[in-house]
Design a protein around this motif. Sequence first.
Motif, PDB file in Angstrom:
ATOM      1  N   MET A  93      -6.889   3.100  11.330  1.00 17.79           N
ATOM      2  CA  MET A  93      -6.013   2.857  10.175  1.00 17.79           C
ATOM      3  C   MET A  93      -5.658   4.178   9.500  1.00 17.79           C
ATOM      4  O   MET A  93      -4.509   4.391   9.104  1.00 17.79           O
ATOM      5  CB  MET A  93      -6.688   1.908   9.179  1.00 17.79           C
ATOM      6  N   CYS A  94      -6.639   5.062   9.377  1.00 23.28           N
ATOM      7  CA  CYS A  94      -6.392   6.372   8.767  1.00 23.28           C
ATOM      8  C   CYS A  94      -5.418   7.178   9.617  1.00 23.28           C
ATOM      9  O   CYS A  94      -4.486   7.796   9.097  1.00 23.28           O
ATOM     10  CB  CYS A  94      -7.704   7.140   8.607  1.00 23.28           C
ATOM     11  N   GLY A  95      -5.652   7.173  10.919  1.00 25.47           N
ATOM     12  CA  GLY A  95      -4.781   7.917  11.824  1.00 25.47           C
ATOM     13  C   GLY A  95      -3.346   7.440  11.780  1.00 25.47           C
ATOM     14  O   GLY A  95      -2.415   8.238  11.938  1.00 25.47           O
ATOM     15  N   ASN A  96      -3.156   6.145  11.537  1.00 22.22           N
ATOM     16  CA  ASN A  96      -1.808   5.577  11.490  1.00 22.22           C
ATOM     17  C   ASN A  96      -1.141   5.714  10.134  1.00 22.22           C
ATOM     18  O   ASN A  96       0.077   5.604  10.042  1.00 22.22           O
ATOM     19  CB  ASN A  96      -1.839   4.094  11.886  1.00 22.22           C
ATOM     20  N   SER A  97      -1.903   5.937   9.082  1.00 29.69           N
ATOM     21  CA  SER A  97      -1.301   5.911   7.749  1.00 29.69           C
ATOM     22  C   SER A  97      -1.332   7.247   7.002  1.00 29.69           C
ATOM     23  O   SER A  97      -0.550   7.429   6.072  1.00 29.69           O
ATOM     24  CB  SER A  97      -1.966   4.837   6.892  1.00 29.69           C
ATOM     25  N   ILE A  98      -2.198   8.167   7.382  1.00 28.51           N
ATOM     26  CA  ILE A  98      -2.314   9.437   6.656  1.00 28.51           C
ATOM     27  C   ILE A  98      -1.549  10.520   7.397  1.00 28.51           C
ATOM     28  O   ILE A  98      -1.874  10.839   8.543  1.00 28.51           O
ATOM     29  CB  ILE A  98      -3.789   9.857   6.496  1.00 28.51           C
ATOM     30  N   GLN A  99      -0.533  11.047   6.752  1.00 27.27           N
ATOM     31  CA  GLN A  99       0.208  12.170   7.322  1.00 27.27           C
ATOM     32  C   GLN A  99      -0.648  13.421   7.256  1.00 27.27           C
ATOM     33  O   GLN A  99      -1.327  13.659   6.258  1.00 27.27           O
ATOM     34  CB  GLN A  99       1.510  12.387   6.536  1.00 27.27           C
ATOM     35  N   PHE A 121      -6.807   8.024   2.412  1.00 24.83           N
ATOM     36  CA  PHE A 121      -6.442   6.696   2.901  1.00 24.83           C
ATOM     37  C   PHE A 121      -5.960   5.817   1.755  1.00 24.83           C
ATOM     38  O   PHE A 121      -4.935   5.136   1.864  1.00 24.83           O
ATOM     39  CB  PHE A 121      -7.634   6.043   3.606  1.00 24.83           C
ATOM     40  N   GLU A 122      -6.694   5.837   0.657  1.00 27.34           N
ATOM     41  CA  GLU A 122      -6.321   5.015  -0.494  1.00 27.34           C
ATOM     42  C   GLU A 122      -4.967   5.436  -1.053  1.00 27.34           C
ATOM     43  O   GLU A 122      -4.147   4.580  -1.415  1.00 27.34           O
ATOM     44  CB  GLU A 122      -7.411   5.107  -1.565  1.00 27.34           C
ATOM     45  N   GLU A 123      -4.713   6.736  -1.090  1.00 25.08           N
ATOM     46  CA  GLU A 123      -3.425   7.222  -1.577  1.00 25.08           C
ATOM     47  C   GLU A 123      -2.292   6.831  -0.629  1.00 25.08           C
ATOM     48  O   GLU A 123      -1.233   6.388  -1.069  1.00 25.08           O
ATOM     49  CB  GLU A 123      -3.466   8.745  -1.713  1.00 25.08           C
ATOM     50  N   ALA A 124      -2.528   6.936   0.670  1.00 26.08           N
ATOM     51  CA  ALA A 124      -1.487   6.634   1.655  1.00 26.08           C
ATOM     52  C   ALA A 124      -1.169   5.150   1.735  1.00 26.08           C
ATOM     53  O   ALA A 124      -0.021   4.777   1.986  1.00 26.08           O
ATOM     54  CB  ALA A 124      -1.903   7.149   3.031  1.00 26.08           C
ATOM     55  N   GLY A 176      -5.124  18.337   8.138  1.00 24.85           N
ATOM     56  CA  GLY A 176      -4.962  19.154   6.937  1.00 24.85           C
ATOM     57  C   GLY A 176      -5.649  18.547   5.731  1.00 24.85           C
ATOM     58  O   GLY A 176      -6.292  19.246   4.950  1.00 24.85           O
ATOM     59  N   LYS A 177      -5.522  17.235   5.587  1.00 19.69           N
ATOM     60  CA  LYS A 177      -6.158  16.553   4.448  1.00 19.69           C
ATOM     61  C   LYS A 177      -7.679  16.668   4.497  1.00 19.69           C
ATOM     62  O   LYS A 177      -8.336  16.690   3.465  1.00 19.69           O
ATOM     63  CB  LYS A 177      -5.784  15.072   4.420  1.00 19.69           C
ATOM     64  N   LEU A 178      -8.219  16.755   5.717  1.00 24.92           N
ATOM     65  CA  LEU A 178      -9.666  16.842   5.870  1.00 24.92           C
ATOM     66  C   LEU A 178     -10.151  18.283   5.948  1.00 24.92           C
ATOM     67  O   LEU A 178     -11.346  18.523   6.084  1.00 24.92           O
ATOM     68  CB  LEU A 178     -10.122  16.072   7.118  1.00 24.92           C
ATOM     69  N   GLY A 179      -9.222  19.227   5.860  1.00 29.58           N
ATOM     70  CA  GLY A 179      -9.605  20.634   5.927  1.00 29.58           C
ATOM     71  C   GLY A 179      -9.982  21.060   7.330  1.00 29.58           C
ATOM     72  O   GLY A 179     -10.791  21.966   7.497  1.00 29.58           O
ATOM     73  N   MET A 180      -9.396  20.408   8.318  1.00 27.41           N
ATOM     74  CA  MET A 180      -9.744  20.703   9.705  1.00 27.41           C
ATOM     75  C   MET A 180      -8.715  21.577  10.394  1.00 27.41           C
ATOM     76  O   MET A 180      -8.798  21.782  11.592  1.00 27.41           O
ATOM     77  CB  MET A 180      -9.925  19.404  10.494  1.00 27.41           C
ATOM     78  N   GLY A 186      -2.418   2.637  -0.664  1.00 23.75           N
ATOM     79  CA  GLY A 186      -2.515   1.889  -1.909  1.00 23.75           C
ATOM     80  C   GLY A 186      -3.658   0.891  -1.912  1.00 23.75           C
ATOM     81  O   GLY A 186      -3.811   0.114  -2.856  1.00 23.75           O
ATOM     82  N   MET A 187      -4.485   0.928  -0.866  1.00 25.70           N
ATOM     83  CA  MET A 187      -5.619  -0.001  -0.750  1.00 25.70           C
ATOM     84  C   MET A 187      -6.837   0.613  -1.422  1.00 25.70           C
ATOM     85  O   MET A 187      -7.549   1.412  -0.830  1.00 25.70           O
ATOM     86  CB  MET A 187      -5.919  -0.284   0.725  1.00 25.70           C
ATOM     87  N   ASN A 188      -7.084   0.229  -2.664  1.00 23.68           N
ATOM     88  CA  ASN A 188      -8.217   0.769  -3.410  1.00 23.68           C
ATOM     89  C   ASN A 188      -9.427  -0.153  -3.412  1.00 23.68           C
ATOM     90  O   ASN A 188     -10.489   0.222  -3.896  1.00 23.68           O
ATOM     91  CB  ASN A 188      -7.798   1.076  -4.851  1.00 23.68           C
ATOM     92  N   SER A 189      -9.259  -1.348  -2.908  1.00 26.34           N
ATOM     93  CA  SER A 189     -10.383  -2.290  -2.880  1.00 26.34           C
ATOM     94  C   SER A 189     -10.568  -2.847  -1.474  1.00 26.34           C
ATOM     95  O   SER A 189     -11.042  -3.952  -1.305  1.00 26.34           O
ATOM     96  CB  SER A 189     -10.155  -3.420  -3.882  1.00 26.34           C
ATOM     97  N   GLY A 190     -10.211  -2.054  -0.481  1.00 25.84           N
ATOM     98  CA  GLY A 190     -10.299  -2.495   0.903  1.00 25.84           C
ATOM     99  C   GLY A 190     -11.474  -1.904   1.644  1.00 25.84           C
ATOM    100  O   GLY A 190     -12.594  -1.845   1.119  1.00 25.84           O
ATOM    101  N   PRO A 191     -11.219  -1.436   2.855  1.00 29.67           N
ATOM    102  CA  PRO A 191     -12.311  -0.984   3.722  1.00 29.67           C
ATOM    103  C   PRO A 191     -13.089   0.215   3.187  1.00 29.67           C
ATOM    104  O   PRO A 191     -14.278   0.357   3.486  1.00 29.67           O
ATOM    105  CB  PRO A 191     -11.611  -0.624   5.036  1.00 29.67           C
ATOM    106  N   THR A 192     -12.463   1.043   2.380  1.00 28.13           N
ATOM    107  CA  THR A 192     -13.192   2.205   1.865  1.00 28.13           C
ATOM    108  C   THR A 192     -14.297   1.790   0.892  1.00 28.13           C
ATOM    109  O   THR A 192     -15.336   2.444   0.828  1.00 28.13           O
ATOM    110  CB  THR A 192     -12.245   3.216   1.195  1.00 28.13           C
TER     111      THR A 192
END
Length: 150
Positions: free
Chosen positions: A125-131, A60-63, A135-139, A65-71
């Motif tokens: 937010m993750c569903g809308n921003s992470i391509q 999420f942070e990579e997709a 796969g990213k979650l190993g699922m 750029g929010m490094n100080s947000g909800p995460t």
Amino acid sequence: MSQAVKELVRQHRECDDQLNRVEAALQKDDLASAGRNFRLFHEELEGHFTLEEKKLFPAFEEATGMNSGPTVVMRNEHAEIRSLSDEVNAAIEAGQTAQALAAIDTLNVLIQQHNVKEENVLYPMCGNSIQNLEGKLGMGSACCGACSCG
């Protein structure tokens, strides 16, 4: 809702159910069962938190750029939940049923508030921003990503 988000929500429910088993055992003053069920709860919770902290949040942070947000908020809440879980475990191990039940009441409230934020804010937010979220979650394989092999 993506399969990945459905799996994350399912993990929330599994943790909730397992904590309810701990509480039920404590209400029967069955400390042995409460201890076994607490260990299972702890394993499920840590597996879920690890998946989020090692895979979901960084993606999420990579997709975004929010490094100080909800995460950051979610990581802080994970720490609070872990601390309160430790209190429950210590009370069970000490045979302090009333203290364990009181801590579980607080833990349940904290977890439910946390889950609402993740399920209604962060996960969409993750569903809308992470391509390729799965796969990213190993699922994408037989593994759900919540273990060390994912």
